[in-house]
Design an enzyme around this catalytic site. Sequence first.
Site, short mmCIF file in Angstrom:
data_model
loop_
_atom_site.label_atom_id
_atom_site.label_comp_id
_atom_site.label_asym_id
_atom_site.label_seq_id
_atom_site.Cartn_x
_atom_site.Cartn_y
_atom_site.Cartn_z
N GLU A 7 8.74 7.82 -0.86
CA GLU A 7 7.59 7.15 -0.26
C GLU A 7 7.60 7.14 1.25
O GLU A 7 6.57 7.28 1.89
CB GLU A 7 7.50 5.70 -0.79
CG GLU A 7 7.08 5.63 -2.24
CD GLU A 7 6.85 4.21 -2.71
OE1 GLU A 7 6.36 3.39 -1.91
OE2 GLU A 7 7.16 3.91 -3.87
N ASP A 80 9.59 4.49 -5.42
CA ASP A 80 10.28 3.21 -5.66
C ASP A 80 10.34 2.85 -7.15
O ASP A 80 9.45 3.22 -7.92
CB ASP A 80 9.58 2.09 -4.89
CG ASP A 80 9.83 2.18 -3.39
OD1 ASP A 80 10.75 2.92 -2.99
OD2 ASP A 80 9.12 1.51 -2.62
N ASP A 82 9.47 0.56 -9.23
CA ASP A 82 8.63 -0.52 -9.77
C ASP A 82 7.30 0.06 -10.20
O ASP A 82 7.11 1.28 -10.19
CB ASP A 82 8.45 -1.63 -8.73
CG ASP A 82 7.81 -1.13 -7.44
OD1 ASP A 82 7.44 0.06 -7.37
OD2 ASP A 82 7.67 -1.91 -6.49
N GLU A 84 4.38 0.01 -8.76
CA GLU A 84 3.70 0.73 -7.68
C GLU A 84 4.33 2.10 -7.48
O GLU A 84 3.63 3.09 -7.28
CB GLU A 84 3.77 -0.08 -6.39
CG GLU A 84 2.89 -1.32 -6.37
CD GLU A 84 1.41 -1.00 -6.46
OE1 GLU A 84 0.94 -0.13 -5.69
OE2 GLU A 84 0.73 -1.59 -7.29
N TYR A 303 16.89 -2.69 -3.75
CA TYR A 303 15.43 -2.76 -3.73
C TYR A 303 14.97 -4.21 -3.73
O TYR A 303 15.47 -5.04 -4.50
CB TYR A 303 14.86 -2.02 -4.94
CG TYR A 303 13.38 -1.79 -4.84
CD1 TYR A 303 12.83 -1.10 -3.76
CD2 TYR A 303 12.52 -2.25 -5.83
CE1 TYR A 303 11.47 -0.88 -3.66
CE2 TYR A 303 11.15 -2.03 -5.75
CZ TYR A 303 10.63 -1.35 -4.66
OH TYR A 303 9.28 -1.14 -4.57
N ARG A 305 11.90 -5.63 -4.26
CA ARG A 305 10.82 -6.14 -5.12
C ARG A 305 11.36 -6.22 -6.55
O ARG A 305 11.39 -5.22 -7.27
CB ARG A 305 9.59 -5.23 -5.05
CG ARG A 305 8.93 -5.27 -3.69
CD ARG A 305 7.65 -4.44 -3.64
NE ARG A 305 7.04 -4.53 -2.33
CZ ARG A 305 7.30 -3.72 -1.31
NH1 ARG A 305 8.17 -2.74 -1.48
NH2 ARG A 305 6.72 -3.87 -0.15
N HIS A 350 15.34 -4.77 -12.69
CA HIS A 350 16.16 -4.42 -11.54
C HIS A 350 17.25 -5.46 -11.33
O HIS A 350 17.20 -6.56 -11.85
CB HIS A 350 15.31 -4.36 -10.25
CG HIS A 350 14.13 -3.47 -10.36
ND1 HIS A 350 12.95 -3.74 -9.72
CD2 HIS A 350 13.94 -2.31 -11.02
CE1 HIS A 350 12.08 -2.79 -9.99
NE2 HIS A 350 12.66 -1.91 -10.77
#
Length: 917
Positions: A7, A80, A82, A84, A303, A305, A350
């Site tokens: 990203e 990432d 997740d 998103e 990470y 989130r 996570h």
Amino acid sequence: MKVVVVESPAKAKTINKYLGRDYEVLASFGHIRDLPAKDGSVDPEADFRMLWELDDRGSKRVSEIVRALKGADGLILATDPDREGEAISWHVVEALNARKAIKGMPIERVTFNAITKAAVDTAMRNPRQIDQALVDAYLARRALDYLVGFNLSPVLWRKLPGARSAGRVQSVALRLVCEREREIETFKPREYWSLVATLVTQDGAVFEARLVGADGKRIQRLDVGNGEDAAAFKRDLELATFQVGSVEAKPAKRHPAPPFTTSTLQQEASRKLGMAPAQTMRAAQKLYEGVEIGGETVGLITYMRTDGVDMAPEAIADARSVIGKEYGERYLPNVPRRYSVKAKNAQEAHEAVRPTDMSRLPKSVARYVDAEQAKLYELIWTRTVASQMESAELERTTVDIVASVGPRRIELRATGQVVKFDGFLTLYQEGKDDEEDEDGKRLPPMKAGDALKRERIVSTQHFTEPPPRFSEASLVKRMEELGIGRPSTYAAVLQTLRDREYVKIEKKRLVAEDKGRLVTGFLESFFKRYVEYDFTADLETQLDRVSNAEIDWREVLRDFWRDFSAAISGTKELRVTEVLDALNDLLGAHIFPEKADGSNPRTCPTCGSGQLSLKLGKFGAFVGCSNYPECKYTRQLAANAVEGEGDGTSGGGQPGTRVLGDDPVTGLPVTLRDGRFGPFVQLGEASTEKEAPKPKRSSLPKGLSPSDVDLEKALRLLALPREVARHPETGEPILANLGRFGPYVQHGKMYANLGRDDDVLEIGANRAIDLIVAKEQGGGRRGPASDPGRSLGNHPETGKAIVVKSGKYGPYVTDGTTNATLPKTLAAEDIALPQALELIAAREAAGGGKKKAPARKTASKTTAKAGTAKAPAKKTATKATAAKEPAGTAAKGTAAAVKASAAKSTAAKKPATRKKA
């Protein structure tokens, strides 16, 4: 060779180093596609077909990936870990398929929780396919947000002028803030008294005990409700003899909190560091992407989130090793601690937010990151290590005391708590939003039957207080408790509420603005179901079921749209009078607060016979009189600082005017008033004579509440402009003042806007000089609208100054030659020099962002204005040459220089012509 897509460019650079020359790592710079901001992007009539659009930046990223894939052996999507991230990978594949760039090419999806070589290598050995269930959950969420925003917001615009927008989660969060405001306004304080006895033991030690009972009945906090009862108790206690009834000491343990999730990280950073959620997430993103340490770029935290609170076994072992080494074996529990998720709708698989290497102590990291990141890393490190430490051992002591006065028995109690072993408290203690008194004092030794001596008896009057306003931390906590939204979106939701001017922050608390109160009142009256907490939480549960592949995402949308579209249609015939009636009832306590004299707060103070009510105008809501147009009384919505606005006529006692005092120099009255464009301060009164000068006035700077304006502050505002400094070269004054576009500093004809954190009344000489000098060096048109920018430092190779500025299309960084727009995920106030250099380098590599040479343009324009017959042809020729010839060609450069010189000479002789050009 394989192509890897991540990203961010910083992550791409680091991972490329880890993987070596057999891989090419490219950055998508976040999302490459989005729903266009227009009707029809989600079509319910076509089973919720979604039309995606590549923006210019996304199109360039896709083109770069397409070029890299030519001759490549495969595509690896490493966005990432997740929803998103999964969605970005899906968008990349869809965009590449549209260009037929990956036909028959193997595609793999990898995720890693930390940017370290070990984590990346492990991920590469365990590829998978894109998780379509996570993508479906993303699609459902994105469609829902679009359908609510693009269907509900126009209703607000039509029925409630001045409203900005509504959103599926933001409107519910706003309701929480507004409901708390309503609770505060309708709160009725209740009187109560406390009685505290200061007593002395037989050994002379002093301690305090509180009244808890009398005559065999327990007395609660609010039971002594008036001064007469308190005086009676005090009189009896002053005559009583005191004796220890019982002493009870109980051991207790306090256990450490689990490591951070996204939500708890935001909460603790707000409490302990004063960082807003958006600030916290930006700093955490930088820590996750990593810094260069010892010649190698490494991610500092996992990470950020996540809903998870567990840690990998190797991370736990790492933490225990640090505890044993730094604090000793006594602080190490016999077995590792394991934590489980308690949050409603927890779904992210996570780890908790933790350091990637526990042995990397905060003091050793601080030299590689900025101050904000260093504080956040230390917070994450201490919380993580403390979560694996031994529990604190406490002793809680309760002493019951009997006060005897004749046949009457009055009971008092003293409590104390001591820490026998601090355990994890030696490193970390979790913060609280609203601290409660906790008696942590050590009580002196005593035993049952001991006589006590009275030193004094104190009775104190109290009043109950309304619930406190939400801080950003406590609002995040409440939203998580209710299951509203996802923790990873909380920062963006709160920022949106502030950007829409629905809420403001005062003394670190969220205060609902009038605009926000109106929007919430409207939604509660006509779209109540869609701002209910249970409905929003249930919808989140449905989305979680989609991510678990339990239900179809379109089915969720069908169920939602069926009722929501009917509710939207039901408002088409809604009259403005119905809206006003509903808002008048719902917001009555806010708009028409009770008066101290008990009179009707809705009676018009001007005509005395009309009734005040809410009105809607071109610029939003206001309060007006029912006798309009005979009575023209109006005021702003909230009657707080200025007690109603008058009809615009002069007069010291008019409604809408609050007298602050007299100017000590002129003796004229200084007043605070409400005007058409907001509150302002005024010196003296307007004269009825036509030629008389108008009284001096000053608007209030943005962020200054009318309730905070006193005589001293008003006089300082009326004294503007004020001299702040003298220019270091010209010796001319630099002035600070308020203008139409906000506060600014001025030197001659040069103006520079003040920054968001600057105060026009407090700005000092150094800051003012910096702004003016930066503006002089940066150029641009004269006037306060031009942005001088913020210097980030110099380019390490070229020595050029790197500046971040505000532009027509958003913030950008520049070295004077190349401009690079900031991505939406990066705020102008947070960018640092290394990120700016990366953006500029990427822009240069893409072949864009070059500033046009001003000399040629000036020469052409000046020649054209000089009136020669061939001027237009020369201008065209100059442009054509510039397009065909590469920069730096000697002959063309010389010709351009000659033309520029000639133009300068002509302009020098004819200043009027140059001004027109």
